[in-house]
Motif scaffolding. Structure first.
Motif, PDB file in Angstrom:
ATOM      1  N   ASP A   1      10.323   9.280   3.893  1.00 42.43           N
ATOM      2  CA  ASP A   1       9.840   9.360   5.272  1.00 42.43           C
ATOM      3  C   ASP A   1       9.897   8.018   5.990  1.00 42.43           C
ATOM      4  O   ASP A   1      10.220   7.958   7.173  1.00 42.43           O
TER       5      ASP A   1
ATOM      6  N   LEU B   1       4.382   9.807  11.681  1.00 39.39           N
ATOM      7  CA  LEU B   1       5.648   9.119  11.957  1.00 39.39           C
ATOM      8  C   LEU B   1       5.881   8.959  13.457  1.00 39.39           C
ATOM      9  O   LEU B   1       6.293   7.894  13.926  1.00 39.39           O
TER      10      LEU B   1
ATOM     11  N   THR C   1       6.906   8.664   0.791  1.00 45.50           N
ATOM     12  CA  THR C   1       7.057  10.080   1.129  1.00 45.50           C
ATOM     13  C   THR C   1       5.668  10.649   1.393  1.00 45.50           C
ATOM     14  O   THR C   1       4.656  10.006   1.124  1.00 45.50           O
TER      15      THR C   1
ATOM     16  N   GLY D   1       4.528  14.559  10.309  1.00 42.82           N
ATOM     17  CA  GLY D   1       5.321  14.303  11.506  1.00 42.82           C
ATOM     18  C   GLY D   1       4.548  13.534  12.549  1.00 42.82           C
ATOM     19  O   GLY D   1       5.095  12.670  13.248  1.00 42.82           O
TER      20      GLY D   1
ATOM     21  N   MET E   1      12.227   4.540   9.813  1.00 41.29           N
ATOM     22  CA  MET E   1      11.583   5.840   9.688  1.00 41.29           C
ATOM     23  C   MET E   1      12.587   6.975   9.775  1.00 41.29           C
ATOM     24  O   MET E   1      13.633   6.862  10.422  1.00 41.29           O
ATOM     25  N   LYS E   2      12.229   8.076   9.174  1.00 39.87           N
ATOM     26  CA  LYS E   2      13.021   9.301   9.263  1.00 39.87           C
ATOM     27  C   LYS E   2      13.088   9.770  10.716  1.00 39.87           C
ATOM     28  O   LYS E   2      12.109   9.684  11.467  1.00 39.87           O
TER      29      LYS E   2
ATOM     30  N   VAL F   1      15.951   6.334   3.299  1.00 41.88           N
ATOM     31  CA  VAL F   1      15.437   7.120   4.424  1.00 41.88           C
ATOM     32  C   VAL F   1      16.563   7.855   5.137  1.00 41.88           C
ATOM     33  O   VAL F   1      16.383   8.978   5.610  1.00 41.88           O
TER      34      VAL F   1
END
Length: 447
Positions: free
Chosen positions: A398, A274, A267, A271, A321-322, A392
């Motif tokens: 994340d 990612l 976590t 943004g 990934m998120k 996730v």
């Protein structure tokens, strides 16, 4: 040389506590807050009160918990809840557990091992430790002066000669302890008091190196405790109990010795980190993508996990990934690790999946500095492939990195070379149960 000796163990008095399953736990470092609370409820003599006291707003500091643990330990000894054996013994245990569609049994010998600094090359680590954890454990040890948990260590014995001699010694004896824990794992334990067996095993261990599988923090804490005792006790000598630590010894040839992967769940990523991750991986990895659009896509998940396992002989890392509708499989490009790290780390370390994750992905691609690498709040771990992915999916984490397990031969090779793996490189399964036998590092009343 490794020095292994019998000892007068301290055991729970089953006439007073009843079922052993109600007082034992896993080691402190794999117990969640919720599990800790549950262990406190199960039995007022559960060993959780000694290894991981319950905190509340009226009792926030560790110093108070350590003092409470000491008080419990002393009272349980005085009240006969815990009883010390009158005769030195080796303690042979079996741990029977399910693994996939089969049942596995692991054998372990609990004895005392003379503490040795790692640079002596006799007792060897394979993972890094956290200073904060060692400081907390040292506080507990200074208050209680006892080993409540064994150091899980390995020794090489391809023919299992030592283990077979121990099995023969108890072959016609019922176990002194026999119970099934809350997970359905079956535990048995025998005392071995035969001095000839003691001498045989001690002699056979003299030429062995001992590899710490689990308990690095506790072992290093024991070394620090020994230094503290020697500096503050004018009567300290080579026979003082603080020179030894309680150790659970398992043969590398034991078919019940299992290593599971330690998947990383992270976590705290931005943004930008990612969204740019896959693109930044292109320079270092060949990337295979598997569409994964929602939590019901079990076929895609199964394909992802089976592909990862099928390629365990080479380096491969799974990623999810998120807000990303695909699962990624990363295979390092030829020479990727060598080109960057050949001057700073040997090939044995470079070849580990967990090194590729730590040094190439986290440090280089995601630009994690040492502060973030040491931040325990950012990382959580699981040995379950599906759990790592599912963490996730609902947006709780994340990104997750899914790994194949490290091999026993890799652990042995790296430890023998005096090298250290990244943290959480291995997860030996199952953990050695805490509470079957304890070892006091000072004098103890015999009930």
């Amino acid at each position: 040389m490794a020095e292994i000796i019998p000892f007068k163990g301290i055991l729970y008095n089953t006439d007073k506590i009843g079922n052993m399953a109600n007082v034992v736990t896993p080691p402190y470092d794999v117990i969640s807050d919720d599990e800790r609370d549950e262990y406190h409820k199960v039995n007022s003599y559960n060993i959780i009160r000694l290894i991981l006291g319950k905190k509340n707003e009226h009792d926030p500091d560790k110093e108070t918990y350590h003092a409470k643990a000491s008080n419990y330990f002393t009272k349980w000894l005085d009240d006969g809840i815990l009883v010390q054996d009158r005769v030195p013994a080796f303690y042979l245990t079996t741990h029977e557990f399910p693994l996939g569609n089969r049942t596995v049994t692991r054998y372990g010998l609990t004895a005392l091992a003379r503490l040795m600094p790692f640079d002596r090359g006799i007792i060897l680590p394979h993972e890094k430790t956290f200073s904060k954890v060692k400081s907390e454990r040292l506080g507990l040890l200074k208050k209680c002066h006892a080993n409540f948990s064994s150091i899980f260590s390995l020794y090489s014995d391809k023919q299992n000669i030592i283990l077979n001699s121990l099995k023969d010694a108890v072959s016609d004896k019922p176990p002194d302890m026999d119970f099934t824990d809350y997970k359905g794992h079956k535990h048995r334990q025998w005392r071995i008091t035969d001095r000839d067996i003691h001498a045989y095993v001690a002699d056979a261990m003299k030429d062995k190196k001992l590899f710490i599988a689990d308990g690095h923090h506790r072992y290093e804490t024991s070394l620090n405790y020994k230094e503290w005792i020697s500096a503050n006790n004018p009567d300290f000598n080579a026979d003082h109990p603080a020179n030894f630590v309680m150790m659970y010894l398992c043969s590398m040839g034991d078919p019940g010795l299992i290593i599971l992967p330690a998947h990383r769940i992270l976590t705290g990523l931005t943004g930008t980190e990612l969204s740019s991750f896959k693109k930044r991986c292109d320079d270092f990895f060949d990337i295979t993508t598997i569409p994964y659009k929602n939590n019901d896509n079990e076929k895609a998940k199964d394909n992802f996990i089976s592909t990862l396992k099928a390629n365990s002989a080479k380096n491969i890392i799974g990623v999810f990934m998120k807000n990303c509708p695909e699962l990624l499989l990363l295979t390092p490009k030829p020479q990727a690790m060598e080109d960057i790290f050949s001057d700073v780390m040997p090939a044995a370390i470079r070849s580990l999946d967990v090194t590729i994750l730590t040094n190439l992905i986290l440090t280089r691609i995601l630009d994690f500095d040492q502060k973030r690498m040491d931040d325990e709040e950012l990382f959580s771990y699981t040995t379950d492939y599906s759990e790592a992915i599912d963490a996730v999916t609902p947006g709780k984490a994340d990104i997750t990195f899914i790994l194949n397990p490290t091999l026993i031969k890799q652990v042995q090779q790296i430890a023998e070379m005096g090298l250290i793996m990244p943290r959480k490189s291995t997860y030996f399964f199952p953990k050695v149960i805490t509470g079957q036998v304890l070892n006091r590092l000072t004098g103890c009343k015999i009930k």
